[in-house]
Design a protein around this motif. Sequence first.
Motif, mmCIF file in Angstrom:
data_model
loop_
_atom_site.group_PDB
_atom_site.id
_atom_site.type_symbol
_atom_site.label_atom_id
_atom_site.label_comp_id
_atom_site.label_asym_id
_atom_site.label_seq_id
_atom_site.Cartn_x
_atom_site.Cartn_y
_atom_site.Cartn_z
ATOM 1 N N THR A 26 0.898 -1.286 0.017
ATOM 2 C CA THR A 26 -0.051 -0.102 0.030
ATOM 3 C C THR A 26 0.897 1.160 -0.013
ATOM 4 O OG1 THR A 26 0.141 0.111 2.349
ATOM 5 C CG2 THR A 26 -1.739 -1.213 1.387
ATOM 6 N N ILE A 27 0.372 2.351 -0.512
ATOM 7 C CA ILE A 27 1.144 3.604 -0.615
ATOM 8 C C ILE A 27 0.240 4.622 0.528
ATOM 9 C CG2 ILE A 27 2.247 5.333 -1.905
ATOM 10 C CD1 ILE A 27 3.155 2.603 -2.916
ATOM 11 N N PRO A 28 0.465 4.421 2.009
ATOM 12 C CA PRO A 28 -0.234 5.446 2.570
ATOM 13 C C PRO A 28 0.706 6.597 2.672
ATOM 14 C CG PRO A 28 0.836 3.774 4.117
ATOM 15 C CD PRO A 28 0.992 3.158 2.586
ATOM 16 N N LYS A 29 0.341 7.636 3.587
ATOM 17 C CA LYS A 29 1.117 9.095 3.277
ATOM 18 C C LYS A 29 2.565 8.934 3.895
ATOM 19 C CE LYS A 29 -2.539 12.507 3.910
ATOM 20 N NZ LYS A 29 -3.631 12.690 4.908
ATOM 21 N N PRO A 30 2.708 8.119 5.017
ATOM 22 C CA PRO A 30 4.296 7.804 5.303
ATOM 23 C C PRO A 30 5.158 7.419 4.224
ATOM 24 C CG PRO A 30 2.811 6.970 7.180
ATOM 25 C CD PRO A 30 1.808 7.433 5.973
ATOM 26 N N ILE A 31 4.657 6.501 3.675
ATOM 27 C CA ILE A 31 5.598 6.055 2.393
ATOM 28 C C ILE A 31 5.571 7.147 1.535
ATOM 29 C CG2 ILE A 31 5.547 4.329 0.685
ATOM 30 C CD1 ILE A 31 5.723 2.945 3.141
ATOM 31 N N ALA A 32 4.522 7.871 1.091
ATOM 32 C CA ALA A 32 4.576 8.797 0.145
ATOM 33 C C ALA A 32 5.765 9.859 0.485
ATOM 34 C CB ALA A 32 3.330 9.557 -0.262
ATOM 35 N N ALA A 33 5.783 10.159 1.963
ATOM 36 C CA ALA A 33 6.698 10.951 2.325
ATOM 37 C C ALA A 33 8.043 10.549 2.320
ATOM 38 C CB ALA A 33 6.489 11.516 3.808
ATOM 39 N N LEU A 34 8.316 9.175 2.593
ATOM 40 C CA LEU A 34 9.600 8.522 2.542
ATOM 41 C C LEU A 34 10.053 8.621 1.077
ATOM 42 C CD1 LEU A 34 11.253 6.659 4.621
ATOM 43 C CD2 LEU A 34 10.685 4.905 3.383
ATOM 44 N N ALA A 35 9.189 8.319 0.191
ATOM 45 C CA ALA A 35 9.556 8.251 -1.381
ATOM 46 C C ALA A 35 9.996 10.006 -1.528
ATOM 47 C CB ALA A 35 8.545 7.952 -2.130
ATOM 48 N N ARG A 36 9.551 10.974 -1.177
ATOM 49 C CA ARG A 36 9.704 12.325 -1.372
ATOM 50 C C ARG A 36 11.005 12.579 -0.974
ATOM 51 N NH1 ARG A 36 4.407 13.482 -0.535
ATOM 52 N NH2 ARG A 36 4.803 14.070 1.818
ATOM 53 N N THR A 37 11.532 12.200 0.134
ATOM 54 C CA THR A 37 12.772 12.288 1.038
ATOM 55 C C THR A 37 13.997 11.741 -0.108
ATOM 56 O OG1 THR A 37 11.491 12.585 2.853
ATOM 57 C CG2 THR A 37 13.829 12.979 3.264
ATOM 58 N N TYR A 38 13.378 10.327 -0.114
ATOM 59 C CA TYR A 38 14.668 9.688 -0.412
ATOM 60 C C TYR A 38 14.705 8.955 -1.845
ATOM 61 C CZ TYR A 38 16.274 9.535 4.337
ATOM 62 O OH TYR A 38 16.609 9.875 5.465
ATOM 63 N N GLN A 39 13.666 9.657 -2.703
ATOM 64 C CA GLN A 39 13.694 9.004 -4.092
ATOM 65 C C GLN A 39 13.765 10.453 -4.821
ATOM 66 O OE1 GLN A 39 10.113 6.292 -4.266
ATOM 67 N NE2 GLN A 39 11.813 4.887 -4.938
ATOM 68 N N ARG A 40 14.161 10.355 -6.120
ATOM 69 C CA ARG A 40 14.323 11.411 -7.116
ATOM 70 C C ARG A 40 13.337 11.016 -8.013
ATOM 71 N NH1 ARG A 40 19.428 10.749 -9.115
ATOM 72 N NH2 ARG A 40 19.431 8.622 -8.116
ATOM 73 N N ASP A 41 12.359 11.876 -8.221
ATOM 74 C CA ASP A 41 11.246 11.852 -9.630
ATOM 75 C C ASP A 41 10.778 10.436 -9.663
ATOM 76 O OD1 ASP A 41 9.844 12.565 -11.547
ATOM 77 O OD2 ASP A 41 11.513 12.387 -13.015
ATOM 78 N N ALA A 42 10.359 9.680 -8.512
ATOM 79 C CA ALA A 42 10.320 8.412 -8.820
ATOM 80 C C ALA A 42 8.962 8.021 -9.550
ATOM 81 C CB ALA A 42 9.841 7.537 -7.364
ATOM 82 N N LEU A 43 9.132 6.991 -10.309
ATOM 83 C CA LEU A 43 7.982 6.579 -11.227
ATOM 84 C C LEU A 43 7.001 5.894 -10.453
ATOM 85 C CD1 LEU A 43 6.939 6.483 -14.403
ATOM 86 C CD2 LEU A 43 8.255 4.461 -14.481
ATOM 87 N N ARG A 44 5.779 6.042 -10.520
ATOM 88 C CA ARG A 44 4.795 5.360 -9.500
ATOM 89 C C ARG A 44 4.375 3.948 -10.538
ATOM 90 N NH1 ARG A 44 0.762 6.940 -5.650
ATOM 91 N NH2 ARG A 44 0.001 4.620 -5.063
ATOM 92 N N LEU A 45 4.451 2.916 -9.960
ATOM 93 C CA LEU A 45 4.156 1.742 -10.911
ATOM 94 C C LEU A 45 2.905 0.922 -10.004
ATOM 95 C CD1 LEU A 45 7.326 0.251 -12.322
ATOM 96 C CD2 LEU A 45 5.439 1.851 -13.479
ATOM 97 N N SER A 46 1.794 0.561 -10.391
ATOM 98 C CA SER A 46 0.926 -0.161 -9.612
ATOM 99 C C SER A 46 0.433 -1.234 -10.378
ATOM 100 C CB SER A 46 -0.068 0.472 -9.123
ATOM 101 O OG SER A 46 -1.166 -0.309 -8.227
ATOM 102 N N THR A 47 0.524 -2.558 -9.901
ATOM 103 C CA THR A 47 0.103 -3.678 -10.573
ATOM 104 C C THR A 47 -0.920 -4.211 -9.661
ATOM 105 O OG1 THR A 47 1.818 -5.004 -9.949
ATOM 106 C CG2 THR A 47 2.050 -3.891 -12.191
ATOM 107 N N VAL A 48 -1.391 -3.875 -8.529
ATOM 108 C CA VAL A 48 -2.066 -4.332 -7.566
ATOM 109 C C VAL A 48 -3.440 -4.933 -8.169
ATOM 110 C CG1 VAL A 48 -3.396 -4.023 -5.565
ATOM 111 C CG2 VAL A 48 -1.306 -3.212 -5.726
ATOM 112 N N GLY A 49 -3.975 -4.067 -8.797
ATOM 113 C CA GLY A 49 -5.320 -4.473 -9.727
ATOM 114 C C GLY A 49 -5.231 -5.767 -10.401
ATOM 115 N N GLU A 50 -4.143 -6.029 -11.357
ATOM 116 C CA GLU A 50 -3.733 -7.107 -11.912
ATOM 117 C C GLU A 50 -3.379 -8.316 -11.060
ATOM 118 O OE1 GLU A 50 -1.139 -5.800 -15.262
ATOM 119 O OE2 GLU A 50 -1.420 -4.109 -14.312
#
Length: 570
Positions: A186-210
Amino acid sequence: MTFSDLPPPLLEALSARGYAAPTPVQLAVLDPAARDRDLLVSAQTGSGKTVAFGLAMADQLIEAGQLAAARAPLGLIIAPTRELALQVSRELSWLYERAGARVASCVGGMDPSRERRALAAGAHLVVGTPGRLRDHLERGALDLSHLRVAVLDEADEMLDMGFRDDLEEILDAAPPARRTLLFSATIPKPIAALARTYQRDALRLSTVGEDRGHGDIAYQALAVSPAEIEHAVINLLRFHEAETAMLFCATRDNVRHLHASLVERGFAAVALSGEHSQSERNQALQALRDRRARVCVATDVAARGIDLPTLSLVVHVELPRDAETLQHRSGRTGRAGKKGIAALIVPYPRRRRVEAMLRGARIAAEWIAPPTPETIGARDRERLLETLTRPVELDEEDREIGRRLLAERSPEEIAAALVRAHRVRLPAPEELLGGEARGAPGERRAAEGAAAGPRPGFEGSRWFRINIGRRHNADPRWLLPLLCRRGHVTRGDIGAIRIGGNESQFEIAAGSSARFVKALARAAADDSDGIEIQPIQEGPRPARSEQRRAGPRPAAGDRKPRPPMRRQRS
Ligand code: AMP
């Protein structure tokens, strides 16, 4: 699409393993648009995500078809639990074996000096749990200064488990130019925040539905009385006789209780929870792998990352806290194209909540009644006939004993003895009181309660109230077994049951009421499920007209009922 664009050593490893086509998450990370970029991927266990990040890392690890020389680790994978880390380490080891990569694991509970030696000897890839990795980092054993790619696996779980600090310290020690891949169910807020701090222009991929097209998992829901959860589990196990089954409980206490109960009944069961040492866990997993054990009782955290190819039955003994957990647990089965069943044991009062959860997750579950001893017996007969008519290789000694038996007994006696020998190994199924839904004993009682005067045997009976009413889906079908269990009485000791809005009232035969009160006091002392049962003041039995009036009679000192069933016991 095939894997054909990959470096040859990886391609060979995949084909040796028989993996011909990428799973959706593997396809997504190998897409040219995702190459070399930071990725924020929502994918679930069972989706092939470990191989996915293994393949995604290839660009950083392999140069001109050769593994890059490593003075210090090039790739780091952080996972929340020991099992998951060790499993990731196993997957990456076969995937990178032909490339000549050395994979070191650093996980809590293992010998740290051996890990230090492996790190000192030089490792291309390091897989570990956050706390242990941080220890090695602080002691100078883990050098992250040459790291090219970092992967956080099940990042949401790591934050939930309180590893934020460790993760931040580890990521801060790696070069800012490294690539960072974040995998999370899952991508709750704290994960999104971690991504903002430690990733650069991250590409979001979701295959959960599939991935949810775990079309190979059949969901079943079984409504049972809260007092009969354990019996329903036993009958499910006996009905399916799965090669391997995983039972999920909410707490380690409940894991311990259910495990003990199953072992006592003759099931080959192991337990996995936070209270077990690393070596106990390893032993339990080994027993499952080599089939000495067929049932694993576990908490969510302890079962993370476990991959058992023969697992065909998952039972949610206690309900998952949300749809994500439901899918996570269920995804232990139906892996890599195999069929599996995920069965939810639903205490009657929780039925609506579960229906809403399933709707929200767009899961179509079939509501079924728990298997009865009769249906289990019928399945046993089919299985026995199948097993005993299968061709077997016999040696001369077997034949010799067979001839001697035939000289002394009839063929029918010998065959029956063989059947018996197989049957005695099977634990006995349980009778479920609430299962007699159609016999509707409770409904009959409720009707009787509202009709004529005292039933024979209920003269001088005592009345009690329980803080479960229509609002909690009260139904005599499940109240009855609950009261029997709670108050150490039998169905015959319980008379009328009247369901009110917030609470219900019921009658206990005069001769059993003292025992009932005593057992209640004991149950109240060690139970925290929010169920309260109190005697209604002494006095004449309410008149018929009063009984029919909706709602319970208020009594002095009556407390507002707390919502019952906060925690079911298993
Ligand atoms: P994971 O989601 O990483 O826990 O993987 C689930 C299982 O699927 C593991 O046993 C993998 O080895 C297996 N697997 C991964 N990729 C593939 C593939 N492309 N084809 C078949 N099985 C795979």
